[in-house]
Write a protein that holds these residues in place. Structure first.
Motif, short mmCIF file in Angstrom:
data_model
loop_
_atom_site.label_atom_id
_atom_site.label_comp_id
_atom_site.label_asym_id
_atom_site.label_seq_id
_atom_site.Cartn_x
_atom_site.Cartn_y
_atom_site.Cartn_z
N GLY A 1 0.93 -1.26 -0.04
CA GLY A 1 0.42 0.05 -0.10
C GLY A 1 0.94 1.09 0.05
N GLU A 2 1.92 1.12 1.07
CA GLU A 2 2.90 2.62 0.85
C GLU A 2 3.77 2.47 -0.55
N VAL A 3 4.03 2.03 -1.24
CA VAL A 3 4.54 1.98 -1.99
C VAL A 3 4.04 2.56 -3.26
N MET A 4 2.10 2.60 -3.63
CA MET A 4 1.62 2.44 -4.51
C MET A 4 1.92 4.03 -4.22
N ASN A 5 1.67 4.77 -2.69
CA ASN A 5 1.62 5.98 -2.09
C ASN A 5 2.73 7.04 -2.07
N LEU A 6 3.83 6.55 -2.68
CA LEU A 6 4.84 6.39 -3.29
C LEU A 6 4.91 7.50 -4.35
N ASP A 7 5.49 9.23 -4.09
CA ASP A 7 6.00 10.01 -5.49
C ASP A 7 7.23 9.62 -6.37
N VAL A 8 6.97 8.77 -6.95
CA VAL A 8 7.55 8.29 -7.64
C VAL A 8 6.52 7.75 -9.06
N PRO A 9 7.62 7.25 -10.34
CA PRO A 9 7.21 7.26 -11.95
C PRO A 9 6.20 5.74 -11.37
N ALA A 10 4.97 5.59 -12.92
CA ALA A 10 4.77 4.06 -11.88
C ALA A 10 5.46 3.09 -12.24
N GLU A 11 6.35 2.98 -13.78
CA GLU A 11 7.05 2.23 -13.71
C GLU A 11 7.80 1.48 -11.93
N ASN A 12 8.25 2.60 -11.59
CA ASN A 12 8.95 2.47 -10.81
C ASN A 12 8.59 1.29 -9.11
N GLN A 13 6.69 2.68 -9.26
CA GLN A 13 5.86 1.66 -8.20
C GLN A 13 6.21 -0.18 -8.75
N VAL A 14 6.07 -0.28 -10.16
CA VAL A 14 5.63 -1.59 -10.20
C VAL A 14 7.11 -2.50 -9.89
N ALA A 15 7.81 -2.29 -10.51
CA ALA A 15 8.68 -2.34 -10.05
C ALA A 15 9.24 -3.51 -8.59
N MET A 16 9.02 -2.23 -8.17
CA MET A 16 8.80 -2.23 -6.53
C MET A 16 8.11 -3.55 -5.81
N MET A 17 7.28 -3.28 -6.29
CA MET A 17 6.24 -4.04 -6.59
C MET A 17 6.46 -5.67 -6.73
N LEU A 18 7.00 -5.84 -8.01
CA LEU A 18 7.45 -6.88 -7.92
C LEU A 18 8.55 -7.39 -7.52
N PHE A 19 9.59 -6.40 -6.66
CA PHE A 19 10.77 -7.13 -5.97
C PHE A 19 10.02 -7.44 -4.64
N LEU A 20 9.28 -6.85 -4.35
CA LEU A 20 8.45 -7.56 -3.09
C LEU A 20 7.70 -8.77 -3.06
N LEU A 21 6.94 -9.21 -4.01
CA LEU A 21 6.38 -10.45 -4.55
C LEU A 21 8.02 -10.95 -4.90
N ALA A 22 8.87 -10.97 -5.60
CA ALA A 22 10.01 -12.31 -5.17
C ALA A 22 10.82 -12.27 -3.97
N GLY A 23 10.77 -11.38 -3.49
CA GLY A 23 11.63 -11.67 -1.31
C GLY A 23 10.43 -12.23 -1.16
N PHE A 24 8.91 -12.39 -1.39
CA PHE A 24 8.11 -13.42 -0.95
C PHE A 24 8.70 -14.45 -1.13
N ASN A 25 8.51 -14.78 -2.40
CA ASN A 25 8.58 -16.29 -3.04
C ASN A 25 9.78 -16.87 -2.57
N LEU A 26 10.74 -15.65 -2.22
CA LEU A 26 12.25 -16.78 -2.05
C LEU A 26 12.24 -17.09 -0.60
N SER A 27 11.71 -16.10 0.43
CA SER A 27 11.55 -16.22 1.87
C SER A 27 10.35 -17.61 1.47
N LEU A 28 9.55 -17.93 1.14
CA LEU A 28 9.04 -19.19 0.79
C LEU A 28 9.78 -20.53 1.22
N PHE A 29 10.41 -19.96 -0.17
CA PHE A 29 11.40 -21.56 -0.55
C PHE A 29 12.37 -21.63 0.38
#
Length: 434
Positions: free
Chosen positions: A332-360
């Motif tokens: 939710g915080e990522v979507m409120n950052l004052d950064v370009p949309a592509e930055n937000q998408v990249a950060m959300m994807l990176f968050l998801l990658a970290g979550f999957n690595l933690s699951l592994f």
């Protein structure tokens, strides 16, 4: 209102990513179980009441109300008792735990299932079935991370000058303003300016901040730096000072609150988003996995700080463990950052990658009821059967993982308590990225 809507959108996006990651994990178990002829009555994403389900072939596929995990049910996860049957219930609480687990493994047994039981498969096949789930998370983490690293990039320090220090201040001092008697910084004295890009140090070309930083740290005294300024190349001749600077580890990362004497030029490096090469992306992914392993090992040491943050108003540290709720809040915080949309998408994807690595990494712990516990049981069975064959002793038969269920309940209880502690901390004192 806009802030609230964006926060909700970020949470929803992360929730869908979480559900996909769980479904992807269970798909690994399901596909390999079916490949080896094991009957799978259920494939479920989530826990609690069933929202939707549909039966296809032998398997009921469905989604449950609480998106906090998922499971597949395989027939015959544990072998029967020594007499070949499910043993009678005992007054011993430990024996009851064992037989409850054994009973659950056979409760949906149907005629013809005798050849489709999990425990009857060779150990290497059981290892593949149990490893396939976490491995799917690892694949997803690597694909997402590599895609973000090579297609978008990360904030990276460059050799471009963002600002020049006025004087020499030890980095161990808690100040950023000059005092009377402080020496003029070598960068300012040599005429370095904001916007300059350093392209060489003592005649050696530098293409990244790591190279330039090493050159500066290893030099005390006269040096020659080549800079690009307004399309032209200039040579400057600073005299680097000896100063206390932040220590770096073997990976080149700063070590908090540790300082060493080294060469000092006195400027701030500019940061830019730069896409990484394939080799650099692989190296960064390796660092991410290594850091993830270190974080898993360090989890017990984080409990006191988590307790303080949850119940005593202590500071929530940036490297504090974060649960599903905390990760969703970060989304939710990522979507409120004052950064370009592509930055937000990249950060959300990176968050998801970290979550999957933690699951592994988490699921690979050799403890029941985690996948790693079943893998360890299958490997132990293979070892003792091979030893029996080599020493010409009778086959000891399947290893009865059900006997470890009392330990599994203790482990599960610890995990649940830790999860609740993280949940409370995520609600009352969340980790913030802003």
């Amino acid at each position: 209102m806009t802030t609230i809507l964006l926060s909700v959108l970020g949470i929803v996006i992360f929730a869908f990513g979480l559900l996909f990651s769980i479904a992807w994990h269970e798909l690994g178990h399901l596909s390999t179980a079916k490949l080896f002829g094991i009957r799978v009555p259920q494939y479920m994403v989530g826990f609690g009441p069933t929202i939707w389900s549909r039966k296809k072939g032998d398997t009921e596929y469905g989604v449950k109300a609480i998106p906090a995990g998922g499971y597949i049910r395989m027939i015959g996860m544990f072998p029967p008792g020594p007499d070949g049957k499910i043993e009678a219930r005992s007054s011993s609480p430990f024996r009851s735990m064992i037989e409850d687990a054994r009973s659950a493994a056979f409760e949906e047994l149907q005629p013809g299932d005798e050849s489709r039981l999990f425990y009857t498969r060779k150990p290497w096949k059981r290892v593949i079935v149990m490893f396939a789930g976490p491995f799917m998370n690892l694949i997803l983490a690597v694909v997402i991370f590599m895609g973000v690293a090579m297609g978008f990039g990360f904030q990276t320090q460059t050799t471009k000058v963002a600002g020049v220090q006025d004087c020499v201040i030890s980095q161990s001092e808690n100040r950023d303003t000059c005092k009377k008697g402080d020496a003029v910084s070598p960068a300012k004295a040599a005429g370095l300016r904001t916007g300059d890009r350093i392209i060489a140090f003592d005649g050696a070309a530098v293409t990244n901040w790591s190279q330039l930083s090493d050159h500066i740290r290893n030099t005390i005294g006269k040096a020659t730096i080549t800079v690009e300024r307004d399309g032209k190349q200039l040579e400057l001749h600073p005299v680097l000072a000896k100063n206390m600077v932040v220590k770096k580890d073997s990976n080149g990362d700063a070590v908090a609150d540790q300082y060493v004497p080294a060469g000092y030029l006195g400027f701030a490096a500019s940061t830019e988003i730069q896409a990484l090469s394939f080799g650099d992306s692989v190296s960064r992914m390796g660092d991410m996995i290594s850091n993830g392993v270190d974080s898993i090992i360090a989890l017990p040491t984080k409990i006191p700080d988590l307790w303080d943050a949850a119940f005593d108003g202590g500071q929530r540290k940036a490297d504090s463990p974060v649960g599903v709720v905390g990760a969703a809040r970060i989304g939710g915080e990522v979507m409120n950052l004052d950064v370009p949309a592509e930055n937000q998408v990249a950060m959300m994807l990176f968050l998801l990658a970290g979550f999957n690595l933690s699951l592994f990494l988490f699921n690979m712990l050799p403890l029941l009821p985690l996948d790693g516990g079943h893998i360890a049981g299958a490997l132990w069975e293979s070892l003792r059967r091979n030893l029996a064959r080599i020493t010409k002793r009778p086959d000891p038969g399947p290893f009865d993982v059900a006997k470890l269920m009392p330990v599994a309940y203790v482990v599960a209880g610890i995990f649940i308590c830790f999860t609740v502690l993280v949940l409370v901390a995520d609600i009352v004192n969340p980790v913030k990225i802003t």
